[in-house]
Design an enzyme around this catalytic site. Structure first.
Site, PDB file in Angstrom:
ATOM      1  N   SER A  98       0.821  -1.206   0.000  1.00 32.90           N
ATOM      2  CA  SER A  98       0.000   0.000   0.000  1.00 32.90           C
ATOM      3  C   SER A  98       0.858   1.261   0.000  1.00 32.90           C
ATOM      4  O   SER A  98       1.633   1.479  -0.933  1.00 32.90           O
ATOM      5  CB  SER A  98      -0.966  -0.040   1.193  1.00 32.90           C
ATOM      6  OG  SER A  98      -1.989   0.909   1.051  1.00 32.90           O
ATOM      7  N   ASP A 229      -9.238  -5.479  -5.269  1.00 37.20           N
ATOM      8  CA  ASP A 229      -8.714  -4.453  -4.363  1.00 37.20           C
ATOM      9  C   ASP A 229      -9.559  -3.178  -4.504  1.00 37.20           C
ATOM     10  O   ASP A 229      -9.612  -2.573  -5.567  1.00 37.20           O
ATOM     11  CB  ASP A 229      -7.253  -4.159  -4.702  1.00 37.20           C
ATOM     12  CG  ASP A 229      -6.536  -3.384  -3.611  1.00 37.20           C
ATOM     13  OD1 ASP A 229      -7.168  -2.514  -2.988  1.00 37.20           O
ATOM     14  OD2 ASP A 229      -5.345  -3.650  -3.398  1.00 37.20           O
ATOM     15  N   HIS A 258      -7.360  -5.855  -0.786  1.00 46.63           N
ATOM     16  CA  HIS A 258      -6.165  -5.121  -0.382  1.00 46.63           C
ATOM     17  C   HIS A 258      -5.375  -5.898   0.675  1.00 46.63           C
ATOM     18  O   HIS A 258      -4.150  -5.809   0.731  1.00 46.63           O
ATOM     19  CB  HIS A 258      -6.593  -3.758   0.170  1.00 46.63           C
ATOM     20  CG  HIS A 258      -5.532  -2.720   0.135  1.00 46.63           C
ATOM     21  ND1 HIS A 258      -4.851  -2.361  -1.010  1.00 46.63           N
ATOM     22  CD2 HIS A 258      -5.015  -1.926   1.133  1.00 46.63           C
ATOM     23  CE1 HIS A 258      -3.975  -1.398  -0.739  1.00 46.63           C
ATOM     24  NE2 HIS A 258      -4.054  -1.128   0.546  1.00 46.63           N
TER      25      HIS A 258
END
Length: 288
Positions: A98, A229, A258
């Site tokens: 991320s 995601d 995610h």
């Protein structure tokens, strides 16, 4: 204790260092809100196999100091670079999830790849999630600002919203197996990041645009991304990163969200292991 002071401002930064000191080095860079504990299902198996697995708690996260400043991408990248120098790490595989993906890219373009051999971007927000000329399908900046205001009013509610939790992990999708206890653990760990750090990194995420920097990378890049995601949609982040970074390889995890580091932990560990082995054999390592 495994701490060092950030050269930027003296902030005390905590790190973990698992496995043999002379093993191939993997440095893990965390998602927003989480500390190094997020990587337990990657770091521990790889360390047992002989890799040296190092992870840094971002300022205001995990066991690092709670400070007001330094959450801009440049300073976060400088903190990461300082860790590599502090431990004199060489031929490193940088692995970022991320926000950690953007920190890695900025670290490389700001400080060079002398200590780094290869990069893995896991569910990365790089090259950026906000709408721009180069990313017309990105998130509306106003929507992101409104989300930050909601977050500041009640962080606990934000992390415990059942719909958001379901989407983050793609719960209920084929092949997704994650216990309620594990989900609760990760939600609780998100609350360890301080209110200041959490809101500040949200503001940083809303400004990230490292597309030109990705195009400058001159080392093997592996992009690992979930097809479902929601936080960093595949088309606007994972596929763009793979297209921008010269010679990058994209692996799409079908039905993964995610949080694939937890839901697809074994597959992620295996892909990282293979990447480190293949890339090392295929290309000389820069150590200058």
């Amino acid at each position: 204790m495994p701490y060092f002071d950030s050269p930027a401002d003296g902030t005390g930064l905590h790190y973990v260092d698992y496995g043999p000191a002379d093993g191939p080095v993997a440095v893990f860079v965390n998602s927003a809100y989480l500390g190094t504990e997020m990587w337990e299902q990657q770091m521990l198996p790889l360390a047992r196999e002989g890799h040296r697995c190092v992870g840094l708690d971002r300022r205001g996260h995990g066991r690092s100091d709670d400070v007001w400043d330094g959450y801009d991408l440049d300073t976060l990248a400088d903190d990461l670079h300082a860790l590599l120098g502090r431990l004199d790490l060489r031929a490193v595989t940088l692995i970022g999830h991320s926000l950690g993906s953007a920190e890695i890219v900025r670290c490389l373009t700001r400080h060079g790849a002398g200590r780094v051999a290869r990069v893995a971007l896991v569910s990365g927000i790089a090259p950026g999630v906000v709408r721009s000329a180069g990313n017309p399908d990105g998130w509306d900046p106003e929507v992101m600002r409104a989300g930050t205001e909601t977050f500041l009013r009640d962080r606990a509610a934000f992390f415990n919203d059942p719909d958001a939790v379901r989407d983050f992990f793609a719960l209920g999708r084929p092949g997704v197996d994650l216990s309620p206890a594990h989900v609760r653990h990760l939600k609780d760990r998100c609350m360890v990041a301080t209110a200041r750090a959490s809101s500040a990194v949200q503001e940083t995420i809303a400004t990230v645009d490292v597309a030109p920097e990705l195009a400058e990378l001159d080392l093997p890049v592996l992009v690992l991304h979930g097809s479902l995601d929601v936080s960093a949609p595949l088309e606007t982040t994972g596929r763009r990163s793979a297209a921008l970074a010269p010679g990058a390889t994209l692996k799409v995890y079908e039905n993964a969200g995610h949080g694939l580091f937890a839901t697809h932990a074994g597959r992620l560990t295996a892909d990282l292991r293979e990447f480190m082995a293949v890339a090392k054999a295929a290309r000389p390592v820069k150590t200058a």
